[in-house]
Design a protein around this motif. Structure first.
Motif, PDB file in Angstrom:
ATOM      1  N   GLU A   6       0.597   5.204  -0.494  1.00  6.00           N
ATOM      2  CA  GLU A   6      -0.452   4.195  -0.536  1.00  6.00           C
ATOM      3  C   GLU A   6      -1.017   4.042   0.864  1.00  6.00           C
ATOM      4  OE1 GLU A   6      -1.037  -0.528  -1.413  1.00  6.00           O
ATOM      5  OE2 GLU A   6       0.285   0.628  -2.724  1.00  6.00           O
ATOM      6  N   TRP A   7      -2.306   4.310   0.993  1.00  2.00           N
ATOM      7  CA  TRP A   7      -3.000   4.138   2.258  1.00  2.00           C
ATOM      8  C   TRP A   7      -3.968   2.971   2.089  1.00  2.00           C
ATOM      9  CZ3 TRP A   7      -4.787   9.688   4.025  1.00  2.00           C
ATOM     10  CH2 TRP A   7      -3.658  10.467   4.300  1.00  2.00           C
ATOM     11  N   THR A   8      -4.161   2.219   3.148  1.00  3.62           N
ATOM     12  CA  THR A   8      -5.021   1.049   3.101  1.00  3.62           C
ATOM     13  C   THR A   8      -6.201   1.230   4.045  1.00  3.62           C
ATOM     14  OG1 THR A   8      -3.093  -0.339   2.652  1.00  3.62           O
ATOM     15  CG2 THR A   8      -5.071  -1.451   3.425  1.00  3.62           C
ATOM     16  N   ASP A  10      -9.186  -1.022   5.726  1.00  5.71           N
ATOM     17  CA  ASP A  10      -9.755  -2.347   5.988  1.00  5.71           C
ATOM     18  C   ASP A  10     -11.145  -2.150   6.552  1.00  5.71           C
ATOM     19  OD1 ASP A  10      -7.429  -3.944   5.367  1.00  5.71           O
ATOM     20  OD2 ASP A  10      -6.554  -3.184   7.223  1.00  5.71           O
ATOM     21  N   ARG A  27      -4.979   2.917   7.429  1.00  7.77           N
ATOM     22  CA  ARG A  27      -3.564   2.829   7.805  1.00  7.77           C
ATOM     23  C   ARG A  27      -2.765   3.666   6.818  1.00  7.77           C
ATOM     24  NH1 ARG A  27      -5.637  -2.252   8.976  1.00  7.77           N
ATOM     25  NH2 ARG A  27      -5.241  -2.934  11.107  1.00  7.77           N
ATOM     26  N   THR A  32      -2.998   5.192  12.369  1.00 10.57           N
ATOM     27  CA  THR A  32      -4.220   4.455  12.044  1.00 10.57           C
ATOM     28  C   THR A  32      -5.399   5.219  12.614  1.00 10.57           C
ATOM     29  OG1 THR A  32      -3.059   2.330  12.135  1.00 10.57           O
ATOM     30  CG2 THR A  32      -5.452   2.260  12.326  1.00 10.57           C
TER      31      THR A  32
END
Length: 99
Positions: A6-8, A10, A27, A32
């Protein structure tokens, strides 16, 4: 082998003086990456903030995607694999319009 990651991403948008700036941060858990984009409203156009948001955000994500691809290419080269061919034509639009 099955993997689930799981990559996020923002997204931060700032509007100031007819200009929208966007910063997209990916992230991955290990690192990052950050992409930047901006948009400005032509003084002769109707000011629709959502359009500036969409343009700046899409440009930030495009910048982020390029950085992610360059990182993948560096890692593939480091292990002796070939890299992904770079697309040199228009990124979007109608191909027949630029032929």
């Amino acid at each position: 082998m099955t993997r689930t990651m799981e990559w996020t991403v923002d997204m931060e948008l700032v509007e100031e003086g007819g200009r929208t700036k966007a910063e997209a941060r990916l992230r991955t858990g290990n690192s990052t990456l950050t992409g930047h984009g901006s948009a400005r409203c032509n003084p002769g156009d109707v000011d629709v903030p959502a359009i500036g948001d969409e343009l700046a955000a899409s440009r930030a994500m495009k910048d982020l995607a390029g950085k992610l691809m360059r990182e993948a290419n560096r890692e593939m080269e480091a292990v002796g694999a070939g890299t992904v061919p770079q697309h040199t034509g228009p990124g979007y639009g109608w191909p027949e319009a630029v032929s």
